[in-house]
Design an enzyme around this catalytic site. Structure first.
Site, mmCIF file in Angstrom:
data_model
loop_
_atom_site.group_PDB
_atom_site.id
_atom_site.type_symbol
_atom_site.label_atom_id
_atom_site.label_comp_id
_atom_site.label_asym_id
_atom_site.label_seq_id
_atom_site.Cartn_x
_atom_site.Cartn_y
_atom_site.Cartn_z
ATOM 1 N N SER A 63 61.099 -30.168 -37.098
ATOM 2 C CA SER A 63 60.997 -28.948 -37.909
ATOM 3 C C SER A 63 62.185 -28.934 -38.862
ATOM 4 O O SER A 63 63.255 -29.468 -38.535
ATOM 5 C CB SER A 63 61.064 -27.715 -37.000
ATOM 6 O OG SER A 63 61.294 -26.543 -37.779
ATOM 7 N N TYR A 83 64.934 -23.071 -29.764
ATOM 8 C CA TYR A 83 63.898 -23.787 -30.533
ATOM 9 C C TYR A 83 64.559 -24.745 -31.529
ATOM 10 O O TYR A 83 64.209 -25.919 -31.601
ATOM 11 C CB TYR A 83 62.993 -22.791 -31.270
ATOM 12 C CG TYR A 83 61.933 -23.469 -32.128
ATOM 13 C CD1 TYR A 83 60.823 -24.080 -31.541
ATOM 14 C CD2 TYR A 83 62.032 -23.517 -33.519
ATOM 15 C CE1 TYR A 83 59.847 -24.713 -32.320
ATOM 16 C CE2 TYR A 83 61.065 -24.138 -34.301
ATOM 17 C CZ TYR A 83 59.976 -24.743 -33.691
ATOM 18 O OH TYR A 83 59.025 -25.370 -34.464
#
Ligand code: NAD
Length: 242
Positions: free
Chosen positions: A129, A142
């Site tokens: 990401s 995350y």
């Protein structure tokens, strides 16, 4: 150039937004696909391998199961992921175990088991990401897991290129998938309006659709990217995370 016909692929998170688009894109190129997710009953594919990636034996066994089901294994897309929200002092042990388990440990287990089974001309694509490269606020664990998978990709890329296995990653920014939409819904926003509003912050004028990411994953899985190893490719519509 991009000839994937006859290749065999394993895709995790295949029932989700990006995963389903990857499965469709690979199959459109003539790839036989084994799909892994908790429930893959609605996903069209050549082999179905449902299970929970938090179970070590399932993750460890997936590459061999895919190879047995398809008669070979040339491509792996480690796409499954979960997002937990919160700063570190808001993060529970359960959030930590889930995030690290699905986003880092499972792809580690799958790659470790797959590398001895794969030969020259094969490729692994991990889904990291933008937040793994430059973290955003309020999603500490995350972001950390996505940094970990980006780093693991760079390490594995270097370490296994000599066997002809190319290992790369994509790093998307916001993508219009259930992960993003349920996040908006949980915070009380209408997902359609929130997605449209977010699109205004992207130089290209919209957030990514799953197919925008899937096409880059297919490129990294194909020989068209034959000189790319250990790359973490940002796919962000011109909106890098600041
Ligand atoms: P999604 O929620 O639509 O799909 C994720 C899939 O992973 C789901 O089908 C889910 O069932 C599966 N999965 C989760 N935990 C699992 C487990 N324990 N066992 C088996 N399967 C499990 O999300 P998505 O947006 O398509 O995400 C795909 C990947 O893209 C993820 O790694 C995510 O972190 C990454 N990503 C997404 C965005 C975004 O904005 N949507 C941005 C950057 C990166």
């Amino acid at each position: 150039m991009n000839d994937l016909r006859g290749k065999k692929a394993l895709v995790t998170g295949a029932a989700g937004g990006i995963g389903a688009a990857v499965v469709k894109a690979l199959r459109a190129q003539g790839v036989a696909v084994a799909v892994a997710d908790r429930d893959v009953s609605a996903v069209e594919a050549e082999a179905h391998l449902p299970g929970n990636l938090l179970e070590a034996a399932y993750a460890d066994g997936l590459p061999a199961a895919a190879k047995a089901a398809l008669g070979g294994l040339d491509i792996i897309v480690n796409n499954a992921g979960v997002i937990t929200r919160g700063k570190v002092d808001e993060t529970t042990d359960a959030d930590w175990d889930l995030s690290v388990g699905v986003n880092v440990q499972a792809p580690f287990r799958i790659c470790r088991a797959a590398i001895p089974l794969m030969g020259p001309g094969s490729a692994i694509v991990n889904v990291a990401s933008c937040w793994g490269l430059r973290p955003g606020p309020g999603h500490a664990v995350y972001c950390m897991t996505k940094a970990a998978i980006a780093s693991l990709t760079q390490c594995m890329g270097m370490d296994h290129a000599d066997k002809g296995i190319r290992i790369n990653a994509v790093a998307p920014n916001e993508v219009n998938t259930p992960m993003l939409r349920t996040g908006f819904a949980k915070r009380g926003f209408d997902p359609d309006s929130a997605v449209a509003e977010l699109g205004k912050s992207v130089p290209l004028g919209r957030i990514a659709e799953p197919e925008d990411i899937a096409d880059v994953i297919v490129f990294l899985a194909s020989d068209a990217s034959r000189y790319m190893v250990g790359a973490v490719v940002e796919v962000n519509g011109g909106k890098p995370v600041k």
